[in-house]
Design a protein around this motif. Structure first.
Motif, PDB file in Angstrom:
ATOM      1  N   THR A   6     -18.688  -2.532  51.942  1.00 44.86           N
ATOM      2  CA  THR A   6     -17.514  -1.832  52.229  1.00 44.86           C
ATOM      3  C   THR A   6     -16.488  -2.944  52.954  1.00 44.86           C
ATOM      4  O   THR A   6     -15.492  -3.038  52.641  1.00 44.86           O
ATOM      5  N   GLY A   8     -16.565  -5.916  52.604  1.00 41.66           N
ATOM      6  CA  GLY A   8     -16.232  -6.871  51.602  1.00 41.66           C
ATOM      7  C   GLY A   8     -14.926  -6.378  50.843  1.00 41.66           C
ATOM      8  O   GLY A   8     -14.351  -7.483  50.058  1.00 41.66           O
ATOM      9  N   THR A   9     -14.532  -5.327  50.895  1.00 41.34           N
ATOM     10  CA  THR A   9     -13.440  -4.975  49.830  1.00 41.34           C
ATOM     11  C   THR A   9     -12.188  -5.550  50.466  1.00 41.34           C
ATOM     12  O   THR A   9     -11.812  -5.760  51.547  1.00 41.34           O
ATOM     13  N   LYS A  10     -11.373  -5.562  49.340  1.00 43.75           N
ATOM     14  CA  LYS A  10      -9.995  -6.222  49.646  1.00 43.75           C
ATOM     15  C   LYS A  10      -8.908  -5.025  49.762  1.00 43.75           C
ATOM     16  O   LYS A  10      -8.357  -4.875  48.323  1.00 43.75           O
ATOM     17  N   PRO A  11      -8.520  -4.381  50.542  1.00 38.95           N
ATOM     18  CA  PRO A  11      -7.796  -3.367  50.555  1.00 38.95           C
ATOM     19  C   PRO A  11      -6.113  -3.548  49.993  1.00 38.95           C
ATOM     20  O   PRO A  11      -5.357  -2.668  49.657  1.00 38.95           O
ATOM     21  N   TRP A  12      -5.985  -4.917  50.126  1.00 42.04           N
ATOM     22  CA  TRP A  12      -4.341  -5.022  49.745  1.00 42.04           C
ATOM     23  C   TRP A  12      -4.252  -5.145  48.212  1.00 42.04           C
ATOM     24  O   TRP A  12      -3.316  -5.188  47.862  1.00 42.04           O
ATOM     25  N   ASP A  14      -4.991  -3.773  44.419  1.00 47.52           N
ATOM     26  CA  ASP A  14      -5.071  -2.261  43.724  1.00 47.52           C
ATOM     27  C   ASP A  14      -4.657  -1.186  44.489  1.00 47.52           C
ATOM     28  O   ASP A  14      -5.220  -0.390  44.789  1.00 47.52           O
ATOM     29  N   PRO A  15      -3.387  -1.461  44.851  1.00 50.44           N
ATOM     30  CA  PRO A  15      -2.686  -0.255  45.605  1.00 50.44           C
ATOM     31  C   PRO A  15      -2.843   1.048  44.974  1.00 50.44           C
ATOM     32  O   PRO A  15      -2.540   2.139  45.549  1.00 50.44           O
ATOM     33  N   THR A  16      -3.053   1.066  43.628  1.00 54.75           N
ATOM     34  CA  THR A  16      -2.845   2.396  43.023  1.00 54.75           C
ATOM     35  C   THR A  16      -4.185   3.222  43.225  1.00 54.75           C
ATOM     36  O   THR A  16      -4.218   4.508  43.048  1.00 54.75           O
ATOM     37  N   MET A  17      -5.147   2.607  43.749  1.00 55.26           N
ATOM     38  CA  MET A  17      -6.454   3.626  43.808  1.00 55.26           C
ATOM     39  C   MET A  17      -6.270   4.673  45.025  1.00 55.26           C
ATOM     40  O   MET A  17      -5.898   4.508  45.985  1.00 55.26           O
ATOM     41  N   VAL A  18      -6.640   5.676  44.332  1.00 53.15           N
ATOM     42  CA  VAL A  18      -6.753   6.933  45.160  1.00 53.15           C
ATOM     43  C   VAL A  18      -8.431   7.002  45.519  1.00 53.15           C
ATOM     44  O   VAL A  18      -8.859   7.724  44.635  1.00 53.15           O
ATOM     45  N   SER A  19      -8.755   6.496  46.604  1.00 51.91           N
ATOM     46  CA  SER A  19     -10.368   6.768  46.573  1.00 51.91           C
ATOM     47  C   SER A  19     -10.811   8.095  46.830  1.00 51.91           C
ATOM     48  O   SER A  19     -10.150   8.992  47.380  1.00 51.91           O
TER      49      SER A  19
ATOM     50  N   ARG B 202      -9.026   0.711  54.609  1.00 53.88           N
ATOM     51  CA  ARG B 202      -7.617   0.834  54.839  1.00 53.88           C
ATOM     52  C   ARG B 202      -7.347   1.512  56.129  1.00 53.88           C
ATOM     53  O   ARG B 202      -6.097   1.578  56.038  1.00 53.88           O
ATOM     54  N   ARG B 302      -9.317  -8.778  56.625  1.00 50.71           N
ATOM     55  CA  ARG B 302     -10.780  -8.458  56.581  1.00 50.71           C
ATOM     56  C   ARG B 302     -11.318  -9.195  57.703  1.00 50.71           C
ATOM     57  O   ARG B 302     -12.318  -8.737  58.355  1.00 50.71           O
ATOM     58  N   HIS B 551      -2.659   5.879  49.543  1.00 50.12           N
ATOM     59  CA  HIS B 551      -2.619   5.169  48.476  1.00 50.12           C
ATOM     60  C   HIS B 551      -2.863   3.483  48.426  1.00 50.12           C
ATOM     61  O   HIS B 551      -2.725   2.924  47.719  1.00 50.12           O
ATOM     62  N   TRP B 553      -3.131   0.173  51.736  1.00 53.23           N
ATOM     63  CA  TRP B 553      -3.981  -0.237  53.074  1.00 53.23           C
ATOM     64  C   TRP B 553      -2.480  -0.103  53.984  1.00 53.23           C
ATOM     65  O   TRP B 553      -1.376   0.305  53.829  1.00 53.23           O
TER      66      TRP B 553
END
Lengths: 226, 579
Positions: A6, A8-12, A14-19, B202, B302, B551, B553
């Motif tokens: 977790t 290690g994820t890069k939140p910036w 793939d902004p389309t992802m609705v987790s 996020r 991060r 949707h 961060w």
């Protein structure tokens, strides 16, 4: 390891992802109490760990006299402690049986199990108080010796946690009863049972420590660097 | 423990309170509880501020004020320290901001255990009342110093050695119960009640800071509880956990040879994580304030998260650097000096990242931003002197001097307070629906920022001279030149001015409540969820009928090609975000 993944994820990206993450409570109403219970058990473990560490450290001072090992020491005959341990173990067993029954939706048996668990837990507290009284009649008061102080302190703190567990259990049973949803008893009862077993484990640890001979205590203290 | 899944309920099921009592007094709404926590903490903080003013009067102008005798002075020092660290900073950062921001920033309707949350506040209030009651008992409050070291804390000769210390220990125990109830709520809410799409990575850094600090608190406060219980037994029942065999005032006492050092270990096993319990929420909040007011994504998100987690972990293995002078094995000194210097790495990394966020940002010098930049200065200065004190050989001569006082005031007094002010100016529009007055805010900032430097910078020099802390009066010491007294007097002037300038802030808070400019929705153009509520201030349940869906961060500022210079977290792809 999932935690590191977790982090290690890069939140910036793939902004389309609705987790689907989030709102765990909607899926599992017990998610929150389960997490809270884990933290509570973590905290209580830290609490007793610190008490035990201070016990081992304090044991290395010359005025410390272990509670067992020699005939004149109060727990050279630990039969009373074994009895109390058996009572607490019965409480844990009854609780487990209650849970087992609740999972099979045998409500009456579950109620019997819970009642027996409560009975034995209260009996354990009374027996511990009786043990205190017995020690005092033998002249071992709270401030007689640091080991005695620790015995009273640790049994008191453990007893308070048992008492807290009884109050939460009463609350759980009352709420489920009030809502007329005895069939849903097994979920919250699982958490109570975990706590019951946890307190039994803590007690066994305390029992072993408090009735240790001075050589054992010295060895443990040496392992901790005292 | 069947529990209502409050985070995913629709509004009708939320049992919205109707009466005055259930809305404002016995409220279970996290926002009201947060305000209750904040008002109580600010009130008790003002008491501690007045105490520091009294201390400074004595230090600046000795032999002038008859009502400050040595006992009273020590009592002021003790109560000032304890109130500021525990009852103001911890309570305001976690009880106040934690309560207000967690559900709003993660998209929940409330905390997961609202009733427990309410109990947490009332228990906290009880601890404050017990603490303040010690001013009115025979002998007054304890004067043992905020570290309450035995044996002196409970022996004759120390002010408040009877009722004062008992009430202090009781109050701390009650506070820990309150914190536990609140803390369980904060961690559970963050872990289990985040809205759809709000992954851990996020979450805004504010939440990471508050979450990690709460975990630290849950694991560190037991150490304080253990030491408080054992000291209480030493005092009341006469056990010898910490009390050595000793002769006091010519009388041999019944204590049989306990270990005062054991108390120090326990106290600092709590005390050092406590520094980060205060600092981590501040780190988080200042990151969000800087990113929002510089209109730029936070540099190295991060790494910022990793640094928060790493600092949290390391904070448990540095405690004995507070005890170098208590006598310890050189190998331990080496170990704790090393870990102390290692913890400076993630901390410095955060400072670099704040500065790099500002670099080429579109910096708006709003009042929250001024305080945030002020924090970077004060924290860097306080942190650098920490590197000095972390080394055993440098710490030994500087220990118990004003250098230490200056260091910890800069790093964990002034710095978190700067962030608290930044946060209050930043989130006040959300809490009340009105802006704080900018002119008054800027005046408040400059008085506070320059004033604290006028106080603490000279204090480092006093420390170099060897002026000891906690002394009521210096007396005739050859090694302390007379000019030290002039410096002390100037520090007192500055302290009184800074203290009085806080009235500007209090006035601004009250004045703006009714007359402030209406804030409207999202006045700062922030991306995080708390600004995206349908109502400002948010109503009970926070989100209207539908929970927000996240949707992206929390740092989509100045995205190239976007309509505006920020994209809220709940805005789907394709709405104003096309390149």
């Amino acid at each position: 390891m999932r935690f590191f993944k977790t982090l290690g994820t890069k939140p910036w990206l793939d902004p389309t992802m609705v987790s689907t993450a989030g709102v765990a409570l909607a899926v599992d109403p017990l998610a929150a109490p389960r997490t809270a219970l884990r933290f509570i058990m973590g905290m209580v473990s830290v609490l007793f760990f610190l008490f035990i560490i201070t016990f081992l450290s304090r044991s290395q001072y010359p005025d410390f006299q272990a509670l067992a090992g020699q005939p004149w020491q109060p727990f050279s005959d630990p039969s009373r402690l074994w009895l109390n341990t058996a009572i607490l173990a019965l409480s844990s067993l009854a609780m487990h049986w209650g849970l087992w029954s609740a999972r099979r939706e045998q409500v009456n048996r579950a109620v019997v199990g819970i009642s027996a668990a409560v009975f034995f837990a209260v009996a354990f507290l009374v027996a511990q108080l009786e043990l205190w009284r017995h020690l005092q009649t033998m002249g071992y008061y709270v401030n007689t010796n640091p080991a005695n102080s620790y015995f009273y302190l640790l049994t008191a703190v453990h007893g308070l946690h048992v008492l807290g567990g009884l109050m939460v259990l009463a609350n759980v049973v009352f709420r489920v009863w009030y809502d007329g949803a005895m069939a849903r008893l097994s979920g919250p009862l699982t958490l109570c049972t975990h706590y019951w077993h946890f307190l039994l484990g803590v007690w066994l640890l305390l029992f072993a420590l408090l009735t240790s001979r001075v050589e054992t205590i010295n060895m443990l203290a040496a392992l901790c660097g005292f | 423990m069947q529990h209502t899944a409050i985070a995913d309920q629709i509004e009708e099921d939320l049992h919205e309170p109707h009466s005055f009592f259930t809305t404002y007094i016995w409220s279970q709404d996290h926002k009201v509880i947060a305000i209750q926590y904040s008002i109580t903490a600010i009130f008790v903080g003002l008491v501690a501020l007045v105490l520091s003013g009294l201390m400074r009067l004595q230090l600046g102008f000795p032999d002038t004020f008859d009502f400050i005798d040595p006992s009273a002075y020590l009592q002021f020092v003790t109560m000032h320290g304890m109130i500021m660290v525990i009852y103001l900073l911890t309570a305001l950062l976690l009880g106040g901001f934690g309560n207000y921001l967690i559900p709003l920033m993660i998209g929940a309707r409330d905390m997961v255990f609202p009733y427990l949350n309410m109990l947490s506040f009332w228990t906290y209030l009880l601890s404050v009342i017990v603490l303040l009651a010690s001013f009115f008992v025979p002998g007054g409050p304890t004067g043992a110093g905020w570290t309450l070291y035995p044996p002196q804390a409970i022996l004759q000769g120390t002010p408040g050695h009877d009722w004062g210390i008992i009430l202090m220990l009781a109050s701390l125990a009650i506070f820990i119960v309150a914190f536990t109830m609140g803390g369980l709520n904060y961690v559970t809410t963050v872990l289990q009640a985040r809205t759809h799409g709000m992954t851990l990575m996020r979450m805004p850094l504010t939440i990471w800071g508050i979450f990690t600090a709460t975990v630290l608190g849950l694991l560190a406060f037991p150490a304080l509880l253990v030491s408080a219980i054992m000291m209480m037994l030493d005092k009341v029942i006469g056990t010898s956990f910490f009390m050595p065999a000793l002769v006091s005032l010519g009388e041999s006492l019944d204590y049989t040879g306990g270990s005062p050092i054991l108390f120090q270990h326990l106290f600092w096993f709590f005390g050092h994580p406590e520094v980060y319990i205060v600092a981590l929420p501040a780190f988080g909040m200042v990151s969000d304030v800087i990113a929002t007011h510089a209109r730029k994504n936070i540099f190295g998100y991060r790494m910022m998260v990793w640094a928060i987690v790493a600092i949290g972990g390391l904070s448990f293995v540095v405690w004995a650097h507070h005890m170098y002078v208590s006598g310890m094995h050189p190998a331990f000194g080496f170990f704790f000096a090393t870990t102390t210097l290692i913890i400076a790495v993630p901390t410095a990394l955060k400072v670099y990242n704040w500065v790099l966020t500002l670099w080429r940002g579109n910096i708006h010098l709003t009042v929250p931003m001024l305080f945030a930049i002020g924090f970077i200065f004060t924290f860097t200065h306080g942190g650098l002197t920490g590197l000095f004190l972390g080394n055993v050989t440098i710490d030994l001569p500087l220990s118990d001097t004003y250098f230490v006082v200056a260091h910890f005031h800069m790093v964990m007094g002034v710095s978190p307070i700067m962030v608290l002010f930044a946060a209050l100016y930043h989130w006040y529009p959300l809490i009340t629906g009105r802006m704080l007055h900018t002119g008054l805010g800027k005046a408040h900032f400059w008085f506070t920022f320059l004033g604290t430097y006028a106080i603490y910078l000279p204090m480092h020099y006093l420390g170099f001279l060897g002026v000891p802390r906690r002394y009521f009066a210096m007396g005739g010491s050859d090694f302390i030149p007379e000019s030290a007294q002039s410096l002390n007097a100037s520090i007192t002037f500055a302290a009184l001015i800074v203290g009085l300038s806080q009235l500007i802030f209090i006035y601004n808070l009250v004045w703006s409540l009714r007359r402030g400019e209406p804030a409207g929705h999202n006045p700062w153009g922030a991306t995080s969820l708390e600004w995206q509520t349908p109502d400002v201030p948010p109503r009970h349940g926070n989100w209207g009928p539908e929970l927000p869906v996240v949707h992206r961060w929390a740092y989509d500022f100045s995205v190239p090609g976007a309509e505006r210079d920020f994209i809220p977290q709940n805005q789907p792809e394709g709405k104003g975000a096309e390149g």
